[in-house]
Design a protein around this motif. Structure first.
Motif: not given
Length: 250
Positions: A102-109, A134-137
């Protein structure tokens, strides 16, 4: 000082249950090959590829007809071709690594939400994966649903189809959940693999033109080369960087 071979870098994540072929799809796109044996991904693995986006690569709209019913003569296209480097993050699908994934979802386009069309359970779990994403990205993340292992769903001589998820129910799920598109792929044969990644890339490019990203903010998932950036020329269809993170990427 040479210019980079790309105009933008976009971070894409491949998510879904373990064994759906996420790693195989990444290897097929980045290296053009299929590996029947692949170790289970632990955490995340990386790949990259530079692709053309926008016109003149994109198909232009049909020319309007003149009064005589004939199409207008083609106009010269002076638009320089843009290129996007896809930084692919192939994430682990096992429950054990989910908190890390889940931590890798941040900053994904962009995201490819992958399931195995021969295993109904993997399709049942895509709702949970999308909810986590959608909760993180970023709210504007471009998501495409990918049903992999199409080669096993096509009946052959002496072998019945192993399909457990129909194309219609997957398309309906994509519509209900606001996902860009549903594409069925085969990492083994390569069928529709490029189409899936390119569809995400083209929509990200449309979002860039619409001003939806701050290209100077790494958290946006997309960035430009920046002033004074220098890049090494990489073949358009063979920019593979699997196994190492792309330096300075999203």
């Amino acid at each position: 000082m040479s210019s980079p071979p790309w105009d933008y870098i976009a971070k894409l994540v491949c998510i879904g249950d373990s064994g759906c072929g996420k790693s195989s799809l990444t290897i097929r796109l980045c290296e053009g090959r299929f590996s029947p044996q692949h170790d289970v991904t632990i955490g995340v693995e990386f790949g990259s590829r530079i692709v053309p986006v926008g016109p003149p690569h994109s198909k232009p709209p049909a020319a309007p007809k003149s009064d005589g019913g004939l199409p207008e003569p083609p106009r010269a296209n002076t638009t320089p071709q843009k290129h996007m480097k896809l930084s692919l993050w192939d994430t682990a699908g096992q429950e054990t690594y989910k908190s890390v994934t889940r931590s890798y979802f941040r900053g994904a386009s962009g995201a490819l939400l992958v399931f195995d069309i021969t295993r109904k359970a993997t399709f049942a779990h895509v709702t949970d994966w999308l909810s986590d994403l959608r909760a993180i990205a970023d709210p504007d993340i471009v998501v495409i649903l990918v049903g992999n292992k199409l080669d096993q769903a096509q009946p052959s001589e002496g072998q019945e189809s192993k399909r457990e998820v129909t194309e219609q129910e997957a398309e309906e799920w994509a519509r209900r959940n606001g996902v860009l598109q549903y594409v069925e792929t085969s990492a083994k044969s390569g069928e529709n693999v490029e189409e899936a990644f390119m569809r995400v890339a083209e929509r990200i490019f449309e979002n860039i033109n619409a001003g939806k990203y701050d290209l100077n903010d790494r958290r946006s998932g997309v960035k430009g080369p920046g002033p004074g950036a220098v890049g090494k020329q990489v073949p358009l269809l063979g920019d593979s960087g699997r196994g190492a993170a792309a330096g300075g990427c999203c």
